[in-house]
Write a protein that holds these residues in place. Structure first.
Motif, PDB file in Angstrom:
ATOM      1  N   ALA A 148      12.438 -46.574  17.094  1.00 22.34           N
ATOM      2  CA  ALA A 148      13.698 -45.889  16.766  1.00 22.34           C
ATOM      3  C   ALA A 148      13.938 -45.909  15.255  1.00 22.34           C
ATOM      4  O   ALA A 148      14.351 -44.900  14.673  1.00 22.34           O
ATOM      5  N   ALA A 149      13.682 -47.044  14.603  1.00 21.50           N
ATOM      6  CA  ALA A 149      13.916 -47.145  13.168  1.00 21.50           C
ATOM      7  C   ALA A 149      12.980 -46.237  12.383  1.00 21.50           C
ATOM      8  O   ALA A 149      13.338 -45.718  11.330  1.00 21.50           O
ATOM      9  N   GLN A 183      11.312 -45.396  -8.759  1.00 26.01           N
ATOM     10  CA  GLN A 183      10.671 -44.895  -7.548  1.00 26.01           C
ATOM     11  C   GLN A 183      11.671 -44.689  -6.416  1.00 26.01           C
ATOM     12  O   GLN A 183      11.627 -43.687  -5.731  1.00 26.01           O
ATOM     13  N   GLY A 184      12.543 -45.684  -6.197  1.00 30.70           N
ATOM     14  CA  GLY A 184      13.525 -45.520  -5.145  1.00 30.70           C
ATOM     15  C   GLY A 184      13.940 -46.812  -4.480  1.00 30.70           C
ATOM     16  O   GLY A 184      13.604 -47.910  -4.912  1.00 30.70           O
ATOM     17  N   ARG A 185      14.694 -46.622  -3.414  1.00 34.44           N
ATOM     18  CA  ARG A 185      15.230 -47.711  -2.610  1.00 34.44           C
ATOM     19  C   ARG A 185      14.839 -47.446  -1.159  1.00 34.44           C
ATOM     20  O   ARG A 185      14.929 -46.317  -0.686  1.00 34.44           O
ATOM     21  N   TRP A 186      14.437 -48.502  -0.465  1.00 33.06           N
ATOM     22  CA  TRP A 186      14.074 -48.396   0.938  1.00 33.06           C
ATOM     23  C   TRP A 186      14.772 -49.509   1.704  1.00 33.06           C
ATOM     24  O   TRP A 186      14.737 -50.673   1.307  1.00 33.06           O
ATOM     25  N   ASP A 187      15.423 -49.116   2.795  1.00 30.95           N
ATOM     26  CA  ASP A 187      16.105 -50.063   3.669  1.00 30.95           C
ATOM     27  C   ASP A 187      15.303 -50.160   4.961  1.00 30.95           C
ATOM     28  O   ASP A 187      15.061 -49.138   5.612  1.00 30.95           O
ATOM     29  N   LEU A 188      14.911 -51.364   5.307  1.00 31.34           N
ATOM     30  CA  LEU A 188      14.153 -51.577   6.530  1.00 31.34           C
ATOM     31  C   LEU A 188      14.962 -52.414   7.510  1.00 31.34           C
ATOM     32  O   LEU A 188      15.588 -53.410   7.120  1.00 31.34           O
ATOM     33  N   LEU A 191       6.983 -47.381   9.380  1.00 33.15           N
ATOM     34  CA  LEU A 191       7.782 -46.632   8.418  1.00 33.15           C
ATOM     35  C   LEU A 191       8.067 -45.224   8.908  1.00 33.15           C
ATOM     36  O   LEU A 191       7.240 -44.602   9.570  1.00 33.15           O
ATOM     37  N   ALA A 192       9.241 -44.753   8.554  1.00 28.45           N
ATOM     38  CA  ALA A 192       9.619 -43.378   8.876  1.00 28.45           C
ATOM     39  C   ALA A 192       8.851 -42.443   7.954  1.00 28.45           C
ATOM     40  O   ALA A 192       8.574 -42.779   6.807  1.00 28.45           O
ATOM     41  N   GLY A 224      12.585 -47.501   8.144  1.00 28.27           N
ATOM     42  CA  GLY A 224      11.553 -48.062   9.003  1.00 28.27           C
ATOM     43  C   GLY A 224      11.976 -49.432   9.505  1.00 28.27           C
ATOM     44  O   GLY A 224      13.145 -49.818   9.387  1.00 28.27           O
ATOM     45  N   ALA A 225      11.016 -50.160  10.060  1.00 31.12           N
ATOM     46  CA  ALA A 225      11.312 -51.478  10.620  1.00 31.12           C
ATOM     47  C   ALA A 225      10.202 -52.455  10.269  1.00 31.12           C
ATOM     48  O   ALA A 225       9.025 -52.092  10.206  1.00 31.12           O
TER      49      ALA A 225
END
Length: 132
Positions: free
Chosen positions: A126-127, A103-108, A19-20, A31-32
């Motif tokens: 990189a991600a 809480q939010g949205r996360w794109d992996l 995760l970033a 993140g990835a």
């Protein structure tokens, strides 16, 4: 008398997730994730269990419908119903979107399961925004 020992249960495979760091700068990828297969009912519980608690309860997951095998409409994960959505958008071919109300949205980025470790490592770094 000798007691028979039960064979040790194999430990579950490690979650391949990077995760970033959270920061003030919005990111298009958070993140990835490198799943071991495209079997969402088998892979998703491990992913959700490995996410930071601060992300809250993920209630909705969107995946690429052409990439993942069977995608049921909803799934019970850790005693919580998670809605699953499929998209055929070309821009979402290699991503999974996680939504947690309030809480939010996360794109992996989803690294294809068949990717070698040598090829997956730089993609995940990189991600996650790893430097170096």
């Amino acid at each position: 008398m000798t007691a028979a020992r039960q064979p040790a249960r194999p430990s579950p495979p490690l979650l391949r997730l990077r995760l970033a760091p959270r920061g003030g700068v919005p990111r298009s990828i958070d993140g990835a994730w490198w799943p071991r297969s495209y079997d969402l009912p088998a892979e998703l519980p491990r992913l959700l269990a490995g996410l930071p608690r601060a992300w809250g309860n993920i209630a909705c997951v969107t995946v690429n419908g052409a990439t993942w095998a069977a995608v049921p409409g909803r799934m019970l994960v850790s005693n919580q119903v998670v809605r699953l959505r499929r998209t055929l958008t070309a821009s979402a071919a290699h991503t999974i979107v996680l939504l947690a109300p309030g809480q939010g949205r996360w794109d992996l980025l989803v690294v294809p399961p068949e990717t070698t470790e040598d090829a997956a490592e730089p993609l995940m770094a990189a991600a996650a925004g790893d430097q170096g």
